[in-house]
Write a protein that holds these residues in place. Structure first.
Motif, PDB file in Angstrom:
ATOM      1  N   PRO A  99       2.496 -40.730 -80.871  1.00  0.00           N
ATOM      2  CA  PRO A  99       1.759 -39.928 -81.565  1.00  0.00           C
ATOM      3  C   PRO A  99       0.856 -38.925 -80.944  1.00  0.00           C
ATOM      4  O   PRO A  99       0.158 -37.992 -81.615  1.00  0.00           O
ATOM      5  CB  PRO A  99       1.234 -40.886 -82.494  1.00  0.00           C
ATOM      6  N   ASP A 100       0.225 -39.497 -79.850  1.00  0.00           N
ATOM      7  CA  ASP A 100      -1.002 -38.738 -79.240  1.00  0.00           C
ATOM      8  C   ASP A 100      -0.655 -37.757 -78.142  1.00  0.00           C
ATOM      9  O   ASP A 100      -1.312 -37.155 -77.626  1.00  0.00           O
ATOM     10  CB  ASP A 100      -1.937 -39.677 -78.649  1.00  0.00           C
ATOM     11  N   HIS A 101       0.485 -37.586 -77.861  1.00  0.00           N
ATOM     12  CA  HIS A 101       0.869 -36.573 -76.878  1.00  0.00           C
ATOM     13  C   HIS A 101       0.822 -35.194 -77.308  1.00  0.00           C
ATOM     14  O   HIS A 101       0.999 -34.913 -78.531  1.00  0.00           O
ATOM     15  CB  HIS A 101       2.467 -36.819 -76.674  1.00  0.00           C
ATOM     16  N   PRO A 102       0.447 -34.441 -76.506  1.00  0.00           N
ATOM     17  CA  PRO A 102       0.202 -32.748 -76.823  1.00  0.00           C
ATOM     18  C   PRO A 102       1.440 -32.353 -77.527  1.00  0.00           C
ATOM     19  O   PRO A 102       1.192 -31.374 -78.397  1.00  0.00           O
ATOM     20  CB  PRO A 102      -0.092 -32.154 -75.681  1.00  0.00           C
ATOM     21  N   GLY A 103       2.521 -32.358 -77.037  1.00  0.00           N
ATOM     22  CA  GLY A 103       3.798 -32.067 -77.850  1.00  0.00           C
ATOM     23  C   GLY A 103       4.053 -32.217 -79.218  1.00  0.00           C
ATOM     24  O   GLY A 103       4.728 -31.499 -79.916  1.00  0.00           O
ATOM     25  N   MET A 104       3.274 -33.389 -79.812  1.00  0.00           N
ATOM     26  CA  MET A 104       3.304 -33.846 -81.289  1.00  0.00           C
ATOM     27  C   MET A 104       2.570 -32.853 -82.039  1.00  0.00           C
ATOM     28  O   MET A 104       2.906 -32.775 -83.324  1.00  0.00           O
ATOM     29  CB  MET A 104       2.844 -35.177 -81.270  1.00  0.00           C
ATOM     30  N   VAL A 105       1.362 -32.225 -81.363  1.00  0.00           N
ATOM     31  CA  VAL A 105       0.647 -31.224 -82.168  1.00  0.00           C
ATOM     32  C   VAL A 105       1.397 -30.029 -82.690  1.00  0.00           C
ATOM     33  O   VAL A 105       1.466 -29.539 -83.826  1.00  0.00           O
ATOM     34  CB  VAL A 105      -0.456 -30.849 -81.259  1.00  0.00           C
ATOM     35  N   GLY A 106       2.335 -29.580 -81.658  1.00  0.00           N
ATOM     36  CA  GLY A 106       3.081 -28.326 -82.383  1.00  0.00           C
ATOM     37  C   GLY A 106       4.281 -28.822 -83.461  1.00  0.00           C
ATOM     38  O   GLY A 106       4.477 -28.299 -84.482  1.00  0.00           O
ATOM     39  N   ALA A 107       4.884 -30.184 -83.068  1.00  0.00           N
ATOM     40  CA  ALA A 107       5.640 -30.588 -84.072  1.00  0.00           C
ATOM     41  C   ALA A 107       5.175 -30.716 -85.422  1.00  0.00           C
ATOM     42  O   ALA A 107       5.736 -30.353 -86.530  1.00  0.00           O
ATOM     43  CB  ALA A 107       6.303 -31.752 -83.543  1.00  0.00           C
ATOM     44  N   ARG A 108       3.967 -31.432 -85.427  1.00  0.00           N
ATOM     45  CA  ARG A 108       3.024 -31.614 -86.724  1.00  0.00           C
ATOM     46  C   ARG A 108       2.788 -30.074 -87.297  1.00  0.00           C
ATOM     47  O   ARG A 108       3.027 -30.167 -88.443  1.00  0.00           O
ATOM     48  CB  ARG A 108       2.075 -32.478 -86.421  1.00  0.00           C
ATOM     49  N   ALA A 109       2.346 -29.478 -86.610  1.00  0.00           N
ATOM     50  CA  ALA A 109       1.717 -28.102 -86.985  1.00  0.00           C
ATOM     51  C   ALA A 109       3.051 -27.264 -87.692  1.00  0.00           C
ATOM     52  O   ALA A 109       2.578 -26.523 -88.501  1.00  0.00           O
ATOM     53  CB  ALA A 109       1.055 -27.322 -86.024  1.00  0.00           C
ATOM     54  N   SER A 110       3.945 -27.248 -87.181  1.00  0.00           N
ATOM     55  CA  SER A 110       5.389 -26.480 -87.515  1.00  0.00           C
ATOM     56  C   SER A 110       5.811 -26.884 -88.724  1.00  0.00           C
ATOM     57  O   SER A 110       5.861 -26.344 -89.727  1.00  0.00           O
ATOM     58  CB  SER A 110       6.101 -26.400 -86.715  1.00  0.00           C
ATOM     59  N   LEU A 111       5.819 -28.358 -89.050  1.00  0.00           N
ATOM     60  CA  LEU A 111       6.116 -29.146 -90.209  1.00  0.00           C
ATOM     61  C   LEU A 111       5.131 -28.800 -91.143  1.00  0.00           C
ATOM     62  O   LEU A 111       5.427 -28.281 -92.380  1.00  0.00           O
ATOM     63  CB  LEU A 111       6.424 -30.467 -90.290  1.00  0.00           C
ATOM     64  N   ALA A 112       3.884 -28.755 -90.839  1.00  0.00           N
ATOM     65  CA  ALA A 112       2.720 -28.426 -92.012  1.00  0.00           C
ATOM     66  C   ALA A 112       2.807 -27.018 -92.273  1.00  0.00           C
ATOM     67  O   ALA A 112       2.720 -26.728 -93.556  1.00  0.00           O
ATOM     68  CB  ALA A 112       1.590 -28.796 -91.469  1.00  0.00           C
TER      69      ALA A 112
END
Length: 181
Positions: A99-112
């Motif tokens: 959950p804390d990996h920088p790659g997760m930021v983009g995945a969460r932001a895209s879904l959001a």
């Protein structure tokens, strides 16, 4: 020229060859970048199906194909179809990197963003939760005064603006700007 290369690669190398698969995906990506959604969709759909079969469902190139197809659906206003793909990308990335990996930021932001585009109370609430998670991770990983943290604040602020929550948006925007000083 790209379409001719894809046709030749399909005929000579076959649909499951890495060069053919990369070429199909690249041509779809070009159409996506040009805003030619109708041309991009069948290529990216084919690239994704073949990539799942040949490379595997959690391969980075497969994930990239999923993201591109979700972009096409989103640009066409087909948010529910894009949401299904975005959720799958998020789940795969979570398993791969945590959950804390920088790659997760983009995945969460895209879904959001996809959920924001649907503009329904439940989807806006989930988008706020996802953007809040991005902000929490950014604070924990990067600290309060980091560009990534400020960007996470801005994303949350834009959501508040879309919901007409201007006072909350102002606070978040001010925090974002102060974090850059």
């Amino acid at each position: 020229l790209g379409a001719l290369f894809v046709v030749a690669a399909l005929r000579v190398l076959g649909s499951e060859d890495e060069l053919t698969l990369t070429s199909i995906n690249s041509l779809g990506s070009i159409y996506l970048a040009r805003g030619a959604w109708k041309e991009a969709e069948p290529l990216l759909t084919e690239a994704l199906a073949t990539s799942r079969r040949v490379r595997g469902p959690e391969n980075l190139m497969t994930i990239r194909s999923m993201d591109q197809l979700a972009q096409v659906f989103g640009q066409q206003g087909r948010y529910k179809e894009a949401e299904v793909i975005r959720r799958e990308v998020l789940a795969v990335r979570l398993r791969q990197v945590g959950p804390d990996h920088p790659g997760m930021v983009g995945a969460r932001a895209s879904l959001a963003q996809n959920l924001i585009n649907q503009d329904e109370p439940a989807t806006l609430q989930e988008a706020e939760r996802l953007l809040g998670e991005n902000l929490d991770v950014a604070r924990r990983v990067n600290g309060e005064r980091h560009r990534v943290t400020s960007m996470a604040r801005l994303s949350l602020g834009y959501l508040y603006v879309a919901q007409h929550r201007y006072a909350e948006a102002e606070v978040v925007f001010r925090d974002a700007v102060s974090g850059l000083r």
